[in-house]
Design an enzyme around this catalytic site. Structure first.
Site, PDB file in Angstrom:
ATOM      1  N   ASP A 104     -10.170  -4.761  -4.392  1.00  0.00           N
ATOM      2  CA  ASP A 104      -9.572  -3.715  -3.566  1.00  0.00           C
ATOM      3  C   ASP A 104     -10.408  -2.447  -3.694  1.00  0.00           C
ATOM      4  O   ASP A 104     -10.422  -1.802  -4.743  1.00  0.00           O
ATOM      5  CB  ASP A 104      -8.131  -3.456  -4.029  1.00  0.00           C
ATOM      6  CG  ASP A 104      -7.341  -2.610  -3.050  1.00  0.00           C
ATOM      7  OD1 ASP A 104      -7.967  -1.829  -2.310  1.00  0.00           O
ATOM      8  OD2 ASP A 104      -6.104  -2.728  -3.035  1.00  0.00           O
ATOM      9  N   HIS A 136      -8.113  -5.167  -0.195  1.00  0.00           N
ATOM     10  CA  HIS A 136      -6.860  -4.454   0.117  1.00  0.00           C
ATOM     11  C   HIS A 136      -6.146  -5.244   1.206  1.00  0.00           C
ATOM     12  O   HIS A 136      -6.214  -4.915   2.397  1.00  0.00           O
ATOM     13  CB  HIS A 136      -7.166  -3.027   0.568  1.00  0.00           C
ATOM     14  CG  HIS A 136      -5.961  -2.126   0.565  1.00  0.00           C
ATOM     15  ND1 HIS A 136      -5.284  -1.796  -0.592  1.00  0.00           N
ATOM     16  CD2 HIS A 136      -5.307  -1.497   1.574  1.00  0.00           C
ATOM     17  CE1 HIS A 136      -4.270  -0.990  -0.292  1.00  0.00           C
ATOM     18  NE2 HIS A 136      -4.261  -0.808   1.011  1.00  0.00           N
ATOM     19  N   SER A 170       0.829  -1.192   0.000  1.00  0.00           N
ATOM     20  CA  SER A 170       0.000   0.000   0.000  1.00  0.00           C
ATOM     21  C   SER A 170       0.872   1.255   0.000  1.00  0.00           C
ATOM     22  O   SER A 170       1.663   1.457  -0.918  1.00  0.00           O
ATOM     23  CB  SER A 170      -0.941  -0.053   1.215  1.00  0.00           C
ATOM     24  OG  SER A 170      -1.983   0.856   1.089  1.00  0.00           O
TER      25      SER A 170
END
Length: 338
Positions: free
Chosen positions: A288, A320, A234
């Site tokens: 996601d 995610h 991320s």
């Protein structure tokens, strides 16, 4: 009870805390049983629960902190005072320390020590094998998480022998996306969609500078630059990509998981001398909803159109998060580049 234990550990000045998500056997035990033959996303929430704290957003970060249970807060001195460490499964987990360095190493890395001092000490997982580390993987967490949130990856992901894992922690700063609330972040973030994100170039560059310092420190310990992989999940993946693409050293590779390429209009002008030689593994889930799959795919298109060796892996149904199949792909990638 877990929160009280964590607070007591912090009060005692413990420099490294090993954590698990949930109680009992948790995701760690389930993942140990997850061999290569068991591919696909975990319906029991195993790996997904672990990385939940690394997702963007204050709510996810808060949930992750609420689920932490302290597995070990005992800290013992490492040999020669070079590291502060404790046992993590079969491995020695240490926190990098300035003590115990040779005079030549200390002189060569004074600037890097100053840079590193601006950040919390990273968690370092040394290899089981004799002979010390000859390879290194530096893994950066996501927004609101810490190095401890990813430290178990050292046991869950197969890596070549004599691999050291380094799990840095970002500084605690105000984050615009979360109303100015302070949390660990590699840079400020104003939005999540590709159309609205304004890249925080100043803080991204500061975080890249820190990663570069970690690379030089590993080289000072005897690890060749082409045996060092920089990875991130991320927000951490944003910094990892930027650091690798601009590095003055030829690195072994880059792991860019559930992330995107920032400052895209600066390429190829900002490419370092080895940007097109270093392999990159990108992984993204189709479900996601934090950093959309299309954003990750678009980033891959930008990289490949500029001649970068970036391989994009799609994980159907993954949010995610991470999954067992992605861990297998990461392990294969490490085997091929290290």
């Amino acid at each position: 009870r877990a929160t009280r234990m964590l607070r007591r550990a912090i009060a005692r000045g413990a420099s490294a805390v090993t954590t698990t998500i949930g109680g009992g056997e948790g995701w760690r035990g389930r993942e140990r049983r997850g061999r290569r033959g068991r591919r696909g996303r975990r319906s029991d929430g195993g790996v997904a629960s672990w990385v939940r704290g690394a997702a963007f957003g204050a709510v996810l970060a808060t949930r992750a902190r609420g689920a932490v249970a302290v597995a070990s807060v005992a800290v013992a001195s490492g040999g020669g005072g070079a590291t502060t460490s404790h046992r993590y499964g079969q491995r020695r987990v240490g926190v990098a320390s300035r003590a115990g360095m040779s005079a030549s190493s200390a002189a060569a890395s004074d600037d890097d020590v100053k840079i590193a001092a601006e950040y919390p000490k990273p968690i370092v997982v040394e290899p089981r094998e004799s002979g010390g580390a000859t390879r290194t993987v530096v893994m950066l967490h996501g927004l609101g998480d810490t190095g401890a949130g990813w430290a178990s990856a050292a046991q869950q992901i197969r890596a070549p022998a004599n691999t050291r894992w380094v799990f840095p922690t970002a500084r605690t700063v105000p984050v615009t996306l979360n109303g100015g609330a302070r949390m660990t972040a590699w840079f400020d973030l104003n939005a999540l969609d590709a159309e609205s994100i304004i890249d925080d170039e100043t803080m991204i560059n500061e975080s890249v500078r820190y990663v570069e310092a970690l690379v030089r420190q590993e080289m000072a310990k005897g690890v060749a630059s082409d045996k060092i992989v920089i990875g991130g999940f991320s927000q951490g993946g944003v910094v990892a990509l930027t650091a690798v693409l601009r590095s003055e050293f030829k690195l072994a590779g880059c792991l860019a998981l559930s992330t995107y390429l920032p400052l895209r209009d600066q390429y190829p002008a900002k490419f370092g001398p080895y940007a097109k030689d270093v392999p990159i593994l990108q992984g993204h889930g189709t479900n996601d909803m934090v950093l959309r799959y299309d954003y990750g795919k678009m980033s891959n298109d930008v990289l490949t159109s500029n001649g970068v060796k970036a391989d994009f892996k799609t994980y159907t149904g993954m949010a995610h998060s991470a999954c067992a199949e992605e861990f297998d792909d990461v392990a294969d990638f490490l085997e091929s580049v290290l």
